[in-house]
Design an enzyme around this catalytic site. Structure first.
Site, PDB file in Angstrom:
ATOM      1  N   PHE A  64     -50.410 -23.572  -6.841  1.00 25.77           N
ATOM      2  CA  PHE A  64     -49.506 -22.413  -6.937  1.00 25.77           C
ATOM      3  C   PHE A  64     -50.285 -21.163  -7.406  1.00 25.77           C
ATOM      4  CE2 PHE A  64     -46.424 -20.614 -10.263  1.00 25.77           C
ATOM      5  CZ  PHE A  64     -45.873 -19.690  -9.391  1.00 25.77           C
ATOM      6  N   VAL A  73     -37.980 -23.699 -14.382  1.00 27.08           N
ATOM      7  CA  VAL A  73     -36.575 -23.538 -14.059  1.00 27.08           C
ATOM      8  C   VAL A  73     -36.373 -22.654 -12.817  1.00 27.08           C
ATOM      9  CG1 VAL A  73     -36.407 -21.654 -15.752  1.00 27.08           C
ATOM     10  CG2 VAL A  73     -34.367 -22.870 -15.092  1.00 27.08           C
ATOM     11  N   SER A 100     -52.593 -22.078 -21.753  1.00 23.98           N
ATOM     12  CA  SER A 100     -51.131 -22.140 -21.652  1.00 23.98           C
ATOM     13  C   SER A 100     -50.477 -21.781 -22.970  1.00 23.98           C
ATOM     14  CB  SER A 100     -50.743 -23.577 -21.279  1.00 23.98           C
ATOM     15  OG  SER A 100     -49.357 -23.765 -21.442  1.00 23.98           O
ATOM     16  N   TYR A 110     -50.882 -32.478 -23.245  1.00 27.89           N
ATOM     17  CA  TYR A 110     -51.219 -31.337 -22.377  1.00 27.89           C
ATOM     18  C   TYR A 110     -51.606 -30.120 -23.217  1.00 27.89           C
ATOM     19  CZ  TYR A 110     -50.440 -27.417 -19.152  1.00 27.89           C
ATOM     20  OH  TYR A 110     -50.580 -26.264 -18.417  1.00 27.89           O
ATOM     21  N   ALA A 158     -57.822 -25.984 -11.899  1.00 29.49           N
ATOM     22  CA  ALA A 158     -57.494 -27.386 -11.574  1.00 29.49           C
ATOM     23  C   ALA A 158     -57.135 -28.123 -12.857  1.00 29.49           C
ATOM     24  CB  ALA A 158     -58.692 -28.064 -10.909  1.00 29.49           C
ATOM     25  N   ASP A 166     -63.179 -33.554  -6.086  1.00 23.79           N
ATOM     26  CA  ASP A 166     -62.584 -33.817  -7.395  1.00 23.79           C
ATOM     27  C   ASP A 166     -63.477 -33.211  -8.479  1.00 23.79           C
ATOM     28  OD1 ASP A 166     -61.667 -34.856  -9.764  1.00 23.79           O
ATOM     29  OD2 ASP A 166     -61.755 -36.961  -9.147  1.00 23.79           O
TER      30      ASP A 166
HETATM   31  N1  LIG Z   1     -47.369 -22.681 -13.670  1.00 24.90           N
HETATM   32  C1  LIG Z   1     -47.290 -22.334 -14.961  1.00 24.90           C
HETATM   33  O1  LIG Z   1     -46.259 -21.786 -15.414  1.00 24.90           O
HETATM   34  C2  LIG Z   1     -48.468 -22.569 -15.877  1.00 24.90           C
HETATM   35  C3  LIG Z   1     -48.325 -22.220 -17.219  1.00 24.90           C
HETATM   36  C4  LIG Z   1     -49.406 -22.414 -18.085  1.00 24.90           C
HETATM   37  C5  LIG Z   1     -50.601 -22.920 -17.599  1.00 24.90           C
HETATM   38  N2  LIG Z   1     -50.721 -23.272 -16.274  1.00 24.90           N
HETATM   39  C6  LIG Z   1     -52.030 -23.781 -15.825  1.00 24.90           C
HETATM   40  O2  LIG Z   1     -52.428 -23.066 -14.673  1.00 24.90           O
HETATM   41  C7  LIG Z   1     -53.214 -23.903 -13.813  1.00 24.90           C
HETATM   42  C8  LIG Z   1     -52.644 -23.897 -12.406  1.00 24.90           C
HETATM   43  O3  LIG Z   1     -51.323 -24.437 -12.479  1.00 24.90           O
HETATM   44  P1  LIG Z   1     -50.305 -24.394 -11.238  1.00 24.90           P
HETATM   45  O4  LIG Z   1     -48.966 -24.099 -11.783  1.00 24.90           O
HETATM   46  O5  LIG Z   1     -50.856 -23.545 -10.159  1.00 24.90           O
HETATM   47  O6  LIG Z   1     -50.307 -25.927 -10.809  1.00 24.90           O
HETATM   48  P2  LIG Z   1     -50.649 -26.624  -9.393  1.00 24.90           P
HETATM   49  O7  LIG Z   1     -50.370 -28.075  -9.544  1.00 24.90           O
HETATM   50  O8  LIG Z   1     -49.946 -25.906  -8.290  1.00 24.90           O
HETATM   51  O9  LIG Z   1     -52.216 -26.345  -9.270  1.00 24.90           O
HETATM   52  C9  LIG Z   1     -53.217 -27.207  -9.785  1.00 24.90           C
HETATM   53  C10 LIG Z   1     -54.217 -27.447  -8.666  1.00 24.90           C
HETATM   54  O10 LIG Z   1     -55.329 -28.193  -9.175  1.00 24.90           O
HETATM   55  C11 LIG Z   1     -55.645 -29.206  -8.222  1.00 24.90           C
HETATM   56  N3  LIG Z   1     -56.344 -30.287  -8.935  1.00 24.90           N
HETATM   57  C12 LIG Z   1     -55.853 -31.064  -9.946  1.00 24.90           C
HETATM   58  N4  LIG Z   1     -56.795 -31.917 -10.372  1.00 24.90           N
HETATM   59  C13 LIG Z   1     -57.915 -31.668  -9.621  1.00 24.90           C
HETATM   60  C14 LIG Z   1     -59.214 -32.229  -9.596  1.00 24.90           C
HETATM   61  N5  LIG Z   1     -59.563 -33.208 -10.443  1.00 24.90           N
HETATM   62  N6  LIG Z   1     -60.129 -31.744  -8.705  1.00 24.90           N
HETATM   63  C15 LIG Z   1     -59.780 -30.732  -7.853  1.00 24.90           C
HETATM   64  N7  LIG Z   1     -58.549 -30.170  -7.826  1.00 24.90           N
HETATM   65  C16 LIG Z   1     -57.633 -30.642  -8.703  1.00 24.90           C
HETATM   66  C17 LIG Z   1     -54.305 -29.624  -7.649  1.00 24.90           C
HETATM   67  O11 LIG Z   1     -54.399 -30.294  -6.415  1.00 24.90           O
HETATM   68  C18 LIG Z   1     -53.616 -28.259  -7.535  1.00 24.90           C
HETATM   69  O12 LIG Z   1     -53.906 -27.646  -6.292  1.00 24.90           O
HETATM   70  C19 LIG Z   1     -53.242 -25.267 -14.491  1.00 24.90           C
HETATM   71  O13 LIG Z   1     -54.432 -25.367 -15.249  1.00 24.90           O
HETATM   72  C20 LIG Z   1     -52.022 -25.230 -15.394  1.00 24.90           C
HETATM   73  O14 LIG Z   1     -52.180 -26.112 -16.480  1.00 24.90           O
HETATM   74  C21 LIG Z   1     -49.677 -23.102 -15.403  1.00 24.90           C
END
Ligand SMILES: NC(=O)c1ccc[n+]([C@@H]2O[C@H](COP(=O)([O-])OP(=O)(O)OC[C@H]3O[C@@H](n4cnc5c(N)ncnc54)[C@H](O)[C@@H]3O)[C@@H](O)[C@H]2O)c1
Length: 317
Positions: free
Chosen positions: A12, A191, A123, A147, A80, A57
């Site tokens: 995302f 949400v 986060s 987490y 990731a 990975d």
């Molecule tokens: N969405 C939110 O509101 C939010 C809030 C705080 C922090 N974050 C952090 O932001 C980052 C992105 O989150 P997101 O919401 O886009 O989630 P997401 O799940 O859409 O994106 C994570 C991506 O990482 C990839 N991934 C996971 N493990 C991997 C690995 N070992 N090797 C290669 N690729 C891998 C997944 O396939 C995915 O494309 C994350 O670190 C998440 O913890 C998100």
């Protein structure tokens, strides 16, 4: 123009960050293993000659170091992760591998191959249920999940390595990010993506408690711009900053905006409040303004209008 390696590029936030960087004229190497991300998210990026996708990975030893050695990026944006708080509780070992060990591999790749800057997806979860409102970066860190603990540990790991080996580390403490391409099936997707799916399908949403809980919702386009600034703005020093708007929106307000756009859908259904739910979460955006020159531009109403219509809504200058 810079060359940026984005881990989690098919996710995302990663795909929006990639699109934003390409739009600014940078080269991007995206790395993803599609654990939760999708190739469709990169449909635009894959048409650009400035983008390359590596399906790998990043938590596997040697993978990132080899890639960084071959690509020589100016910066790494490390997104990731295992992104579900619930999954981290069910599987803390996997959380450690994907959310702590992988950060160490990023630090090691930066050290070995002279990467100048690392941007880390931290986060608001590192604050846990901090009493302070709005939450400043100096607030007590009391993570209440594996987490949140892993994100805090990774901040320290990366900042310590950066200070020792001479690269800049920016830790981006995202609050509640929303926008297109967020997967409503994920328990952590938040949400807004669940409300968007339900209203689109004509189904009432469920509000736990009185619906007056508030969150600091930030549009993903703003987060992508904050990531690009952290990776490319000249002269930044290491540190951590909230990536938030400083504005609180209640779940009732959210439901009201969706209801106005979907008049046929029934009123929200109220259920008992869930144990452990945080009532209010609000960030102080001042440090990001000073450190990165970043201020969020898209308000919740405009961001939701864009999400609901699928059309871009002009943002404030
Ligand atoms: N969405 C939110 O509101 C939010 C809030 C705080 C922090 N974050 C952090 O932001 C980052 C992105 O989150 P997101 O919401 O886009 O989630 P997401 O799940 O859409 O994106 C994570 C991506 O990482 C990839 N991934 C996971 N493990 C991997 C690995 N070992 N090797 C290669 N690729 C891998 C997944 O396939 C995915 O494309 C994350 O670190 C998440 O913890 C998100």
């Amino acid at each position: 123009m810079a060359k940026i390696l984005v881990t989690g590029a098919a996710g995302f936030i990663g795909s929006h960050t990639t699109d934003y960087l390409l739009g600014e004229g940078h080269k991007v190497v995206g790395v993803d293993n599609f654990r939760t991300g999708r190739k469709e998210n990169l449909a635009t990026a894959l048409r650009s000659p400035a983008f390359a996708l590596q399906v790998k990975d990043v938590a596997a030893p040697g993978v990132l170091a080899d890639l960084v050695a071959a690509e020589r990026p100016d910066a790494i944006i490390h997104l990731a992760a295992l992104v579900s708080v619930q999954e981290s509780i069910a599987n803390p070992e996997l959380n450690f591998s994907l959310n702590v060990l992988a950060s160490q591999l990023v630090a090691e790749a930066a050290r070995l191959h002279g990467v100048g800057r690392v941007v880390f997806a931290s986060s608001a979860a590192i604050y846990g249920d901090a009493a302070e409102r709005p939450i400043r970066e100096s607030a007590e860190k009391r993570p209440v999940s594996p987490y949140g603990a892993a994100k805090l540990a990774s901040e320290d790991l990366l900042l310590g390595h950066g200070a020792c080996y001479g690269f800049t580390v920016r830790c981006q403490r995202y609050f509640n990010v929303f926008g297109a391409r967020q997967d409503p099936a994920s328990p952590y997707s938040g949400v807004i993506s669940i409300f968007a799916r339900n209203y689109r399908e004509g189904k009432s949403v469920t509000l736990y408690g009185d619906g007056r809980q508030t969150r600091d919702f930030i549009a993903v386009g703003d987060v992508a711009r904050a990531n690009a600034l952290a990776a490319t703005r000249p002269g930044l020093t290491s540190g951590a900053a909230n990536i938030c708007t400083g504005r609180a929106t209640s779940l009732l307000d959210l439901a009201g905006i969706f209801a106005a756009a979907h008049p046929g859908v029934g009123a929200p259904v109220h259920r008992a409040a869930r144990a452990g739910d945080i009532l209010h979460s609000l960030g102080d955006p001042a440090a990001a303004a000073v450190a990165l020159g970043f201020t969020a531009r898209t308000g919740v109403a405009a961001g939701l209008a864009e999400l609901i219509s699928g059309q871009p809504v002009p943002v404030l200058p």
